[in-house]
Design an enzyme around this catalytic site. Structure first.
Site, PDB file in Angstrom:
ATOM      1  N   GLU A 345      44.225  44.322  42.464  1.00  0.00           N
ATOM      2  CA  GLU A 345      43.868  44.099  41.072  1.00  0.00           C
ATOM      3  C   GLU A 345      44.674  42.942  40.504  1.00  0.00           C
ATOM      4  O   GLU A 345      45.909  42.980  40.521  1.00  0.00           O
ATOM      5  CB  GLU A 345      44.104  45.349  40.223  1.00  0.00           C
ATOM      6  CG  GLU A 345      43.170  46.505  40.547  1.00  0.00           C
ATOM      7  CD  GLU A 345      43.332  47.676  39.590  1.00  0.00           C
ATOM      8  OE1 GLU A 345      42.482  48.576  39.647  1.00  0.00           O
ATOM      9  OE2 GLU A 345      44.289  47.688  38.781  1.00  0.00           O
ATOM     10  N   CYS A 346      43.988  41.944  40.000  1.00  0.00           N
ATOM     11  CA  CYS A 346      44.599  40.832  39.277  1.00  0.00           C
ATOM     12  C   CYS A 346      45.657  40.124  40.117  1.00  0.00           C
ATOM     13  O   CYS A 346      45.324  39.280  40.941  1.00  0.00           O
ATOM     14  CB  CYS A 346      45.152  41.315  37.935  1.00  0.00           C
ATOM     15  SG  CYS A 346      45.410  39.965  36.747  1.00  0.00           S
ATOM     16  N   ALA A 347      46.937  40.455  39.948  1.00  0.00           N
ATOM     17  CA  ALA A 347      47.973  39.826  40.754  1.00  0.00           C
ATOM     18  C   ALA A 347      47.712  40.033  42.238  1.00  0.00           C
ATOM     19  O   ALA A 347      47.954  39.140  43.055  1.00  0.00           O
ATOM     20  CB  ALA A 347      49.341  40.392  40.377  1.00  0.00           C
ATOM     21  N   SER A 435      39.815  42.097  42.706  1.00  0.00           N
ATOM     22  CA  SER A 435      39.193  41.684  41.448  1.00  0.00           C
ATOM     23  C   SER A 435      40.270  41.483  40.392  1.00  0.00           C
ATOM     24  O   SER A 435      41.394  41.996  40.516  1.00  0.00           O
ATOM     25  CB  SER A 435      38.206  42.764  40.981  1.00  0.00           C
ATOM     26  OG  SER A 435      37.804  42.556  39.638  1.00  0.00           O
TER      27      SER A 435
END
Length: 855
Positions: A345-347, A435
């Site tokens: 997620e993200c990072a 994502s």
């Protein structure tokens, strides 16, 4: 079950007043006074809960109705207050201003909303550095704005002097709300910030020192006994606490003894500080062993790792350290490629890219990442486009985005991790799901259950999990749907994203783009220009919505301004349900393109040319529950009777009618815009008539329930202030009269073109009703010529017409020609005549029998 839990919410009039400072200091001061304190944060933020954990000695937790649903707020609060041991008091830090929540949702997910759900009194923190008596008016206004909100006390922050604090305190007496304490201006107790807010506590070597000082100041300057009294005045809470074991059991997961199952490696350390505590608890409840590793320091994953979870953080800040750990990067890449179930997620997504700002990363995701000046911060609704390691195709979740980076690179061949409000995001292939979206698994335990199943399969034997299989492409999905449809489609898939404006160039006469005017009328230009001083403010659609509603005899709840028809189709593909969607072709390609992008393949109903492309409702499959049709239809110029369109309506079916060209009809005949038909969405555009293609101005008309579905997934402020201004200006009686005059003049202009084409032996199809005509050039093509031969020759003569082979059901022999002024049409016809005469001469020289001209 009834639980007594003393609790209090720390709120403020706006961001920047000191909520985090006071809330964290209060938690630390109460703990040092011997109380067991549970820390909570309203909203999705990860950073503040890190400070709460430091202050309380137990995990910080989030309470966000968008992420988990309103019904889970109290159960999650009770769970957090009872884990790992029962707390004496829960301190809940608010978010933004007291009444600020999700944009356009009337305070949903605001501090006041959450405080009301968990029935907690509020202590207001107010920065008084720039005012004195006015502070009392602010507090009074906040207290009286919603009678259900109980502000039980005020903390004055950043007082300049004792005299200043006294002036404010005296003014507040009239409100009846007591002042619980005063904090002086002291930047030494403020947490430092960076591009995504505060610096996480885990990244601050001085965090404990600062916290000790803050706790001492809070204990000295705030009446802790009164805070406890207020917290104890909160009523008992009903219902059970959230239970991860029960949540998983309800999703088919058999939970085993903690620590008895396989290992899940969880990224931590200074670069990965963001994840929700309940994520770890769900994994542990299933018997898995969550083990934290540091991607900057550790040289390998924990032994026997059978799953990988990479949460949020700041890899862009620690890119050099992450990139230097070449051994771990290689280990991760090899394991992911070999089928290790992985959620990022993200990072985590950035870490799996090839590079971040030039520093080498893992390379499991075919993209590069870079910092940008733009902050992306928003609640999202997401849809899974395919079966992934965390979701089944079609699953819908809520989450949030929070980053200042962007991906560079197409990731060709990959399935997106999610569709975020209709926009593809991230990557998903087999065992890998990456994502930008942060999802709270307590709100969606089915995601945890699916990941847990993949981890167990991996531990039992890697052969049970395919190694990054190739997902079907969007084109393949469309082809598969077409094979099952009741009508035929062309063998070659058209380019659904092709648009006529890609073919025009300087020096060419544009007959490919259906924009009537070369520039907006002067009065419209004036209105748009007059809106430019307001561009510093965020767009407000209320006036435009009201103007459009008046124009069509609708209520404002039935109108949604959009950034052109393209946005409307994207919103529909994201939000409007339907398992068996159908697009009636030939048709404007954007509806199908939007559906395919949303992972929703469609069936095509191909109207036959032999019937003049007229719509026969019997061709639409009875089981179709989402139907798209244009009226008049682009590119055929056919105007379908309103009665035929109404016959498509039936229970359980949504009918989308694209009326982008209906204003070419005098009186807008056959329009459904003013009709209140259940299950019908009408799309309108101002682009074509008023020459504002560069502005993107459109709108949707439908029953309120359907409009609300679209509004929920529409990005905030997607429609610009100039576009909204144009909507108002084009809805005035004078503008409507001008549009009617243009519609009345169109048939004569169109007749010049239609009659001339017929004389040349290439008549327009059917009975054209719009500002363009469709022509089949086959009758005049030389034997063996390419289907687009005539279009190519026209371009050589300086005329650009719209390609037909970009519309499903047509090939290159079809061309669409825009109706222009009579002089332009006659010039085109002369060029066509010259081309056809040349073709006739070629045929004569080649011995072909016959003539290109009709007998």
């Amino acid at each position: 079950m009834v639980t007594t839990l003393p609790r209090v919410v720390i709120a403020a009039p706006a961001s920047g007043h000191g909520k985090t400072t006071v809330a964290t200091g209060l938690m630390a001061a109460l703990r040092r006074a011997g109380h067991r304190v549970s820390g909570h944060k309203v909203g999705p933020d990860y950073i503040d809960p890190g400070y709460h954990a430091l202050a309380t000695g137990r995990p910080g937790r989030n309470l966000d109705p968008h992420l988990v649903g309103e019904d889970l707020l109290v159960p999650l609060l009770l769970h957090g207050a009872a884990t790992p041991e029962p707390a004496d008091i829960a301190v809940i830090e608010g978010v933004m201003g007291l009444y600020d929540g999700a944009i356009g949702r009337e305070g949903f997910a605001s501090t006041a909303h959450v405080a009301g759900v968990v029935r907690a009194p509020i202590i207001l923190v107010v920065d008084i550095s720039s005012a004195s008596r006015t502070i009392a008016a602010v507090v009074h206004g906040l207290a009286s704005f919603d009678s259900a909100v109980r502000i039980a006390g005020v903390v004055l922050n950043k007082a300049g002097s004792d005299r200043h604090a006294t002036e404010v305190t005296n003014a507040l007496e009239s409100t009846g709300i007591p002042v619980l304490g005063v904090l002086k201006r002291d930047d030494g107790i403020s947490a430092p910030s960076r591009h995504l807010g505060l610096v996480p506590a885990a990244e601050r070597a001085d965090a404990l020192t600062v916290l000790d000082r803050l706790a001492a100041q809070i204990a000295e300057r705030i009446d802790l006994a009164e805070v406890l009294r207020i917290a104890r005045s909160a009523p008992d809470l009903s219902g059970p606490a959230w239970d991860p074991v029960q949540a998983l059991a309800e999703n088919g997961v058999h939970c085993t003894d903690p620590g008895s199952g396989p290992t899940v490696a969880i990224a931590g350390g200074r670069a990965f500080t963001f994840r929700y505590t309940e994520t770890d608890e769900l994994l542990a409840a299933a018997g898995l062993r969550p083990m934290v590793f540091d991607p900057v320091e550790d040289v390998a994953l924990p032994a026997e790792t059978a799953g990988l979870y990479l949460g949020g953080g700041f890899p862009e800040v620690h890119a050099a350290g992450l990139g230097a750990n070449q051994g771990l990067r290689a280990d991760l890449r090899a394991r992911i490629d070999a089928g290790l179930p992985t959620v990022a997620e993200c990072a985590g997504l950035l870490y799996l890219c090839r590079t971040v700002d030039g520093s080498p990363m893992v390379g499991a995701v075919p993209a590069d990442a870079a910092m940008t000046p733009r902050l992306t911060l928003s609640y999202r609704t997401a849809i899974a486009t395919a079966d992934t390691v965390v979701a089944v195709a079609g699953s819908r979740v809520t989450g949030h985005e929070f980053h200042r980076t962007a991906l560079i690179g197409s990731g060709a061949g990959s399935t997106p991790g999610w569709l975020l409000d209709g926009r593809p995001d991230g990557f998903s292939q087999g065992n890998l799901h990456a994502s930008y979206l942060h999802v709270h698994w307590a709100g969606y335990p089915a995601l945890a259950a699916r990941f847990i199943a993949a981890v167990r399969d991996r531990a039992a034997g890697p052969q049970h999990l395919p190694v990054r299989p190739v997902q079907p492409s969007a084109a393949a999905l469309v082809e598969e749907a077409a094979r099952s449809a009741t009508v035929a489609v062309p063998e070659v898939e058209p380019d659904l994203r092709h648009h006529g404006d890609t073919e025009i160039a300087d020096g060419l006469v544009d007959l490919a783009v259906n924009v009537h005017l070369r520039q907006p009328p002067v009065w419209l230009q004036t209105a748009i220009n007059a809106a430019t001083p307001a561009l510093a403010a965020y767009p407000r659609p209320a006036d435009a919505t009201a103007a459009l509603a008046r124009r069509h005899g609708r209520t404002t709840a039935e109108v949604l301004p959009t950034s052109g028809g393209a946005e409307a189709f994207t919103l529909i593909a994201t939000a409007i349900p339907g398992k068996r969607p159908v697009v009636v072709h030939p048709q404007f390609t954007e509806p199908e393109a939007a559906m395919v992008a949303a992972g929703r393949p469609v069936r095509r109903v191909q109207l036959p040319a032999s019937a003049g492309f007229r719509l026969d409702p019997a061709l639409v499959p009875e089981d179709a529950d989402l139907v798209f049709v244009g009226n008049p239809t682009n590119p055929t110029s056919v105007l379908h009777p309103a009665s035929v369109l109404r016959s498509l309506v039936r229970p359980g079916r949504i009918v989308v009618v694209d009326e982008a060209f209906i204003d070419t009809q005098s009186g807008e005949r056959e329009s459904l815009a003013a009709e209140h038909l259940p299950g019908v969405l009408v799309l309108r555009s101002l682009t074509k008539t008023w020459g504002i293609a560069g502005l993107r101005a459109g709108y949707v008309l439908a029953e309120p329930a359907l409009v609300e579905l679209l509004r929920e997934v529409q990005p905030p402020w997607s429609v610009s202030t100039p576009a909204l201004t144009a909507m108002v200006a084009c809805s005035t009686p004078a503008a409507l009269a001008e549009a009617e005059a243009m519609a009345l003049a169109l048939p004569a202009r169109r007749k010049v073109l239609v009659d001339g084409l017929a004389e040349l032996g290439i008549p327009a199809v059917g009975n054209p009703a719009a500002s363009f005509v469709l022509v089949d050039t086959r009758p005049v093509l030389p034997v063996g010529a390419d289907p687009d031969h005539l279009r190519t020759r026209l371009r050589e003569q300086g005329y650009v017409v719209r390609r037909g082979d970009t519309f499903p059901g047509l090939d290159g022999a079809w061309i669409r020609i825009a109706v222009r002024d009579p002089a332009t049409s006659r010039s085109l016809l002369s060029a066509l005549a010259a081309i056809l005469a040349g073709l006739a001469a070629e045929r004569h020289r080649g011995g072909e029998v016959g003539s290109v001209f009709p007998a």
